[in-house]
Design an enzyme around this catalytic site. Structure first.
Site, PDB file in Angstrom:
ATOM      1  N   HIS A 190       2.130  -7.671 -10.384  1.00  0.00           N
ATOM      2  CA  HIS A 190       3.745  -8.635 -11.243  1.00  0.00           C
ATOM      3  C   HIS A 190       3.024  -9.994  -9.974  1.00  0.00           C
ATOM      4  CE1 HIS A 190       4.053  -8.390  -6.422  1.00  0.00           C
ATOM      5  NE2 HIS A 190       3.955  -7.020  -6.359  1.00  0.00           N
TER       6      HIS A 190
HETATM    7  P1  TYD Z   1       6.137  -2.597  -4.646  1.00  0.00           P
HETATM    8  O1  TYD Z   1       6.552  -3.789  -4.605  1.00  0.00           O
HETATM    9  O2  TYD Z   1       6.288  -1.598  -5.085  1.00  0.00           O
HETATM   10  O3  TYD Z   1       4.493  -3.003  -4.005  1.00  0.00           O
HETATM   11  P2  TYD Z   1       3.200  -2.960  -4.409  1.00  0.00           P
HETATM   12  O4  TYD Z   1       4.333  -5.253  -4.919  1.00  0.00           O
HETATM   13  O5  TYD Z   1       2.461  -3.264  -3.547  1.00  0.00           O
HETATM   14  O6  TYD Z   1       2.849  -2.394  -5.280  1.00  0.00           O
HETATM   15  O7  TYD Z   1       6.583  -2.170  -3.288  1.00  0.00           O
HETATM   16  C1  TYD Z   1       6.964  -0.848  -2.862  1.00  0.00           C
HETATM   17  C2  TYD Z   1       8.656  -0.554  -2.932  1.00  0.00           C
HETATM   18  O8  TYD Z   1       9.208  -1.421  -1.175  1.00  0.00           O
HETATM   19  C3  TYD Z   1      10.320  -1.016  -3.773  1.00  0.00           C
HETATM   20  O9  TYD Z   1      10.684   0.125  -3.450  1.00  0.00           O
HETATM   21  C4  TYD Z   1      10.162  -2.473  -3.184  1.00  0.00           C
HETATM   22  C5  TYD Z   1       9.921  -2.176  -1.442  1.00  0.00           C
HETATM   23  N1  TYD Z   1       9.566  -3.270  -0.857  1.00  0.00           N
HETATM   24  C6  TYD Z   1      11.249  -4.089   0.197  1.00  0.00           C
HETATM   25  O10 TYD Z   1      11.739  -3.261  -0.134  1.00  0.00           O
HETATM   26  N2  TYD Z   1      10.826  -4.641   0.640  1.00  0.00           N
HETATM   27  C7  TYD Z   1      10.125  -5.414   0.613  1.00  0.00           C
HETATM   28  O11 TYD Z   1       9.437  -6.708   1.176  1.00  0.00           O
HETATM   29  C8  TYD Z   1       8.981  -5.258  -0.127  1.00  0.00           C
HETATM   30  C9  TYD Z   1       7.072  -6.228  -0.423  1.00  0.00           C
HETATM   31  C10 TYD Z   1       8.720  -4.109  -1.519  1.00  0.00           C
END
Ligand code: TYD
Length: 138
Positions: free
Chosen positions: A52
């Site tokens: 992303h």
């Molecule tokens: P995600 O963005 O999919 O992780 P990555 O970018 O590492 O692949 O995040 C996984 C889940 O965690 C998503 O449902 C959102 C949640 N999340 C939070 O609630 N707070 C945060 O600070 C982060 C980074 C993720």
């Protein structure tokens, strides 16, 4: 922003017979004010994280343990940064697509963010990212 705006920052190291110590300070080693910290661990072999881009959030990523690659993409060029030492951090400015891959066993990624979590700040669709980049929106 382009991949040229990413930078590896070498953090201080105090090497000691009792064990080593490193640290990072905001606005010094980490070039923003830290509003959020999160960490990624127990990543199964072959999995990728973080495909992303952010509109507002800047990041600083450290491999506290083990190793992984951070692939950064500005829509024109891609660059892979290997993080495999706990005294190096990668600064990733806004508006870059980034993915984390090749996690070693027991790797532990610590991430600092300049913004609180906001799901609206994420661009998760690569085509949309390219369009925004082309239009100069990010
Ligand atoms: P995600 O963005 O999919 O992780 P990555 O970018 O590492 O692949 O995040 C996984 C889940 O965690 C998503 O449902 C959102 C949640 N999340 C939070 O609630 N707070 C945060 O600070 C982060 C980074 C993720």
């Amino acid at each position: 922003m382009t991949i040229e705006d990413c930078k590896i920052v070498e953090l201080p190291r105090f090497l000691d017979a009792r064990g080593n110590l490193s640290f990072a300070e905001q606005q010094k080693h980490i070039p923003f004010e830290i509003k959020r910290t999160y960490w990624i661990y127990d990543v199964p072999g072959g999995e990728a994280r973080g495909g992303h881009a952010f509109k507002e959030n800047q990041e600083f990523i450290v491999a506290l343990s083990g190793a992984f690659d951070v692939v950064v993409d500005d829509g024109v060029q891609k660059k892979t940064f290997l993080l495999n030492r706990s005294y190096f951090g990668l600064y990733v400015p806004v508006g870059l697509w980034r993915t984390m891959v090749n996690f070693s066993t027991n790797s532990f990624a610590l991430e600092f963010g300049s913004e609180h979590y906001d799901k609206e700040d994420y661009i998760r669709n690569y085509e949309e990212f390219l369009k925004m980049k082309t239009n100069g929106e990010i």
